[in-house]
Motif scaffolding. Structure first.
Motif, PDB file in Angstrom:
ATOM      1  N   LEU A 167      33.038  48.866  37.360  1.00  0.00           N
ATOM      2  CA  LEU A 167      33.521  48.782  35.990  1.00  0.00           C
ATOM      3  C   LEU A 167      33.855  50.197  35.572  1.00  0.00           C
ATOM      4  CD1 LEU A 167      34.103  47.280  33.377  1.00  0.00           C
ATOM      5  CD2 LEU A 167      31.721  47.654  32.731  1.00  0.00           C
ATOM      6  N   ARG A 168      35.115  50.432  35.263  1.00  0.00           N
ATOM      7  CA  ARG A 168      35.534  51.786  34.938  1.00  0.00           C
ATOM      8  C   ARG A 168      36.325  51.822  33.644  1.00  0.00           C
ATOM      9  NH1 ARG A 168      39.728  52.106  39.992  1.00  0.00           N
ATOM     10  NH2 ARG A 168      41.539  51.291  38.914  1.00  0.00           N
ATOM     11  N   ILE A 169      36.239  52.976  33.016  1.00  0.00           N
ATOM     12  CA  ILE A 169      37.001  53.226  31.791  1.00  0.00           C
ATOM     13  C   ILE A 169      38.224  54.046  32.166  1.00  0.00           C
ATOM     14  CG2 ILE A 169      37.021  54.517  29.624  1.00  0.00           C
ATOM     15  CD1 ILE A 169      33.982  53.969  29.486  1.00  0.00           C
ATOM     16  N   LEU A 170      39.354  53.682  31.635  1.00  0.00           N
ATOM     17  CA  LEU A 170      40.567  54.475  31.766  1.00  0.00           C
ATOM     18  C   LEU A 170      41.030  54.798  30.359  1.00  0.00           C
ATOM     19  CD1 LEU A 170      42.957  55.680  33.332  1.00  0.00           C
ATOM     20  CD2 LEU A 170      44.066  53.447  33.146  1.00  0.00           C
ATOM     21  N   SER A 171      41.098  56.094  30.036  1.00  0.00           N
ATOM     22  CA  SER A 171      41.509  56.464  28.689  1.00  0.00           C
ATOM     23  C   SER A 171      42.191  57.828  28.696  1.00  0.00           C
ATOM     24  CB  SER A 171      40.298  56.512  27.753  1.00  0.00           C
ATOM     25  OG  SER A 171      40.729  56.659  26.416  1.00  0.00           O
ATOM     26  N   ALA A 172      42.965  58.062  27.670  1.00  0.00           N
ATOM     27  CA  ALA A 172      43.592  59.360  27.457  1.00  0.00           C
ATOM     28  C   ALA A 172      43.141  59.881  26.101  1.00  0.00           C
ATOM     29  CB  ALA A 172      45.113  59.238  27.500  1.00  0.00           C
TER      30      ALA A 172
ATOM     31  N   VAL B  98      41.355  43.384  33.428  1.00  0.00           N
ATOM     32  CA  VAL B  98      41.316  44.401  32.376  1.00  0.00           C
ATOM     33  C   VAL B  98      40.570  43.833  31.179  1.00  0.00           C
ATOM     34  CG1 VAL B  98      42.771  45.656  30.719  1.00  0.00           C
ATOM     35  CG2 VAL B  98      43.441  45.541  33.126  1.00  0.00           C
ATOM     36  N   VAL B  99      39.817  44.705  30.502  1.00  0.00           N
ATOM     37  CA  VAL B  99      39.154  44.350  29.247  1.00  0.00           C
ATOM     38  C   VAL B  99      39.667  45.291  28.167  1.00  0.00           C
ATOM     39  CG1 VAL B  99      36.949  44.212  28.031  1.00  0.00           C
ATOM     40  CG2 VAL B  99      37.076  43.548  30.441  1.00  0.00           C
ATOM     41  N   MET B 100      39.938  44.739  27.000  1.00  0.00           N
ATOM     42  CA  MET B 100      40.349  45.559  25.851  1.00  0.00           C
ATOM     43  C   MET B 100      39.819  44.926  24.578  1.00  0.00           C
ATOM     44  SD  MET B 100      44.410  44.648  25.208  1.00  0.00           S
ATOM     45  CE  MET B 100      44.941  45.284  26.752  1.00  0.00           C
ATOM     46  N   GLY B 101      39.810  45.725  23.520  1.00  0.00           N
ATOM     47  CA  GLY B 101      39.425  45.234  22.208  1.00  0.00           C
ATOM     48  C   GLY B 101      40.611  44.658  21.467  1.00  0.00           C
TER      49      GLY B 101
ATOM     50  N   PHE C  91      41.142  40.412  29.281  1.00  0.00           N
ATOM     51  CA  PHE C  91      40.167  39.783  28.405  1.00  0.00           C
ATOM     52  C   PHE C  91      40.059  40.614  27.135  1.00  0.00           C
ATOM     53  CE2 PHE C  91      39.549  38.444  32.661  1.00  0.00           C
ATOM     54  CZ  PHE C  91      39.361  37.083  32.532  1.00  0.00           C
ATOM     55  N   VAL C  92      40.436  40.009  26.015  1.00  0.00           N
ATOM     56  CA  VAL C  92      40.500  40.683  24.718  1.00  0.00           C
ATOM     57  C   VAL C  92      39.256  40.287  23.924  1.00  0.00           C
ATOM     58  CG1 VAL C  92      41.814  41.000  22.590  1.00  0.00           C
ATOM     59  CG2 VAL C  92      43.022  40.586  24.763  1.00  0.00           C
ATOM     60  N   ILE C  93      38.449  41.276  23.554  1.00  0.00           N
ATOM     61  CA  ILE C  93      37.235  41.028  22.777  1.00  0.00           C
ATOM     62  C   ILE C  93      37.616  40.956  21.303  1.00  0.00           C
ATOM     63  CG2 ILE C  93      34.952  41.910  22.179  1.00  0.00           C
ATOM     64  CD1 ILE C  93      35.057  43.367  24.936  1.00  0.00           C
ATOM     65  N   THR C  94      37.266  39.843  20.667  1.00  0.00           N
ATOM     66  CA  THR C  94      37.649  39.604  19.284  1.00  0.00           C
ATOM     67  C   THR C  94      36.596  38.741  18.601  1.00  0.00           C
ATOM     68  OG1 THR C  94      39.373  38.625  17.864  1.00  0.00           O
ATOM     69  CG2 THR C  94      39.056  37.610  20.013  1.00  0.00           C
TER      70      THR C  94
ATOM     71  N   GLY D  36      37.365  39.394  41.309  1.00  0.00           N
ATOM     72  CA  GLY D  36      36.886  39.231  42.678  1.00  0.00           C
ATOM     73  C   GLY D  36      36.304  40.533  43.201  1.00  0.00           C
ATOM     74  N   ASP D  37      36.816  41.031  44.318  1.00  0.00           N
ATOM     75  CA  ASP D  37      36.342  42.281  44.920  1.00  0.00           C
ATOM     76  C   ASP D  37      36.986  43.518  44.307  1.00  0.00           C
ATOM     77  OD1 ASP D  37      34.681  40.880  46.626  1.00  0.00           O
ATOM     78  OD2 ASP D  37      36.146  40.844  48.267  1.00  0.00           O
ATOM     79  N   GLN D  38      37.944  43.328  43.419  1.00  0.00           N
ATOM     80  CA  GLN D  38      38.623  44.465  42.807  1.00  0.00           C
ATOM     81  C   GLN D  38      37.854  44.960  41.580  1.00  0.00           C
ATOM     82  OE1 GLN D  38      42.594  42.481  42.582  1.00  0.00           O
ATOM     83  NE2 GLN D  38      43.250  44.350  43.656  1.00  0.00           N
ATOM     84  N   ASP D  39      38.306  46.095  41.037  1.00  0.00           N
ATOM     85  CA  ASP D  39      37.647  46.714  39.896  1.00  0.00           C
ATOM     86  C   ASP D  39      38.050  46.037  38.588  1.00  0.00           C
ATOM     87  OD1 ASP D  39      36.472  48.550  41.605  1.00  0.00           O
ATOM     88  OD2 ASP D  39      38.000  50.083  41.249  1.00  0.00           O
ATOM     89  N   VAL D  40      37.191  46.212  37.591  1.00  0.00           N
ATOM     90  CA  VAL D  40      37.495  45.826  36.215  1.00  0.00           C
ATOM     91  C   VAL D  40      37.688  47.122  35.435  1.00  0.00           C
ATOM     92  CG1 VAL D  40      36.610  44.734  34.112  1.00  0.00           C
ATOM     93  CG2 VAL D  40      36.164  43.688  36.356  1.00  0.00           C
ATOM     94  N   GLU D  41      38.766  47.183  34.665  1.00  0.00           N
ATOM     95  CA  GLU D  41      39.085  48.400  33.926  1.00  0.00           C
ATOM     96  C   GLU D  41      39.045  48.128  32.430  1.00  0.00           C
ATOM     97  OE1 GLU D  41      41.660  51.692  35.621  1.00  0.00           O
ATOM     98  OE2 GLU D  41      43.072  50.404  34.553  1.00  0.00           O
ATOM     99  N   ILE D  42      38.354  48.993  31.704  1.00  0.00           N
ATOM    100  CA  ILE D  42      38.327  48.939  30.244  1.00  0.00           C
ATOM    101  C   ILE D  42      39.375  49.931  29.764  1.00  0.00           C
ATOM    102  CG2 ILE D  42      36.937  49.217  28.168  1.00  0.00           C
ATOM    103  CD1 ILE D  42      34.474  48.991  30.059  1.00  0.00           C
TER     104      ILE D  42
END
Length: 193
Positions: A3-8, A52-55, A86-89, A123-129
């Motif tokens: 589980l990783r964060i990608l941000s700028a 991907v997960v986002m707000g 997946f959008v958290i709401t 699955g075996d791949q990463d999830v990115e926030i």
């Protein structure tokens, strides 16, 4: 699977985008930007991502009920993700299937449930926030993040939401695993220890 964060961010820690990078601009449905090593690094940071997960605000800039004609995101008919998002709401909504393999699923019962669904889809791949900042803060504070990737632009933004604000008083130990510097962006990668 990580589980990783990608941000700028800008130097002051306010969230922004890697606006000079062609690959980042393309991911946002924008034209322009430079195609150079910075752009390649930003593109590499999305490899091996299965979900991907986002707000909610990252999805629509809104925070209230969806209304009769709900917004369908900033990216047009073919969002750049190409994986389940997946959008958290707080507000229920039917899944939104888009072109290119992106389906937005709206999760109303918290970050843990969103993560559970994202892991199953990846699955075996990463999830990115990918944001927004409040969503990142919730995952970090809950101790759920494995890796943080930051693309820091040499700008001090005067206002916005700080990426790592309100995380409590306990330090979070990081191990630096990569630093790549350029005149436009400094790319940082950390493992949370």
């Amino acid at each position: 699977m990580a589980l990783r964060i990608l941000s700028a961010t800008g130097v002051g820690g306010f969230t922004s985008g890697c606006t000079t990078c062609a690959s980042w601009r393309e991911q946002q449905g924008l034209d322009g930007g430079k195609t150079n090593r910075d752009s390649e690094i930003v593109a590499e940071s999305t490899e091996n991502v299965g979900a991907v997960v986002m707000g909610r605000r990252m999805f629509s800039n809104g925070d209230g009920p969806w209304g009769d004609d709900p917004f369908e995101g900033h990216w047009g008919d073919n969002p750049p993700f190409g994986v389940p998002v997946f959008v958290i709401t707080h507000y229920e909504r039917e899944p939104l299937e888009m072109d290119g393999g992106t389906t937005f699923t709206f999760v109303t019962d918290g970050i843990e449930h969103a993560l559970e669904q994202a892991k199953a889809a990846a699955g075996d791949q990463d999830v990115e926030i990918v944001g927004g900042a409040n969503t990142v803060q919730q995952f970090v504070a809950a101790g759920l993040v494995d890796e943080i990737q930051l693309h820091v632009s040499p700008v001090i933004l005067g206002d916005g939401i700080r990426l790592f604000e309100s995380l409590g008083s306990e330090p979070i130990e990081l191990e630096r695993t990569r630093v790549i510097d350029s005149s436009d962006v400094t790319h940082l990668r950390f493992q949370i220890t």
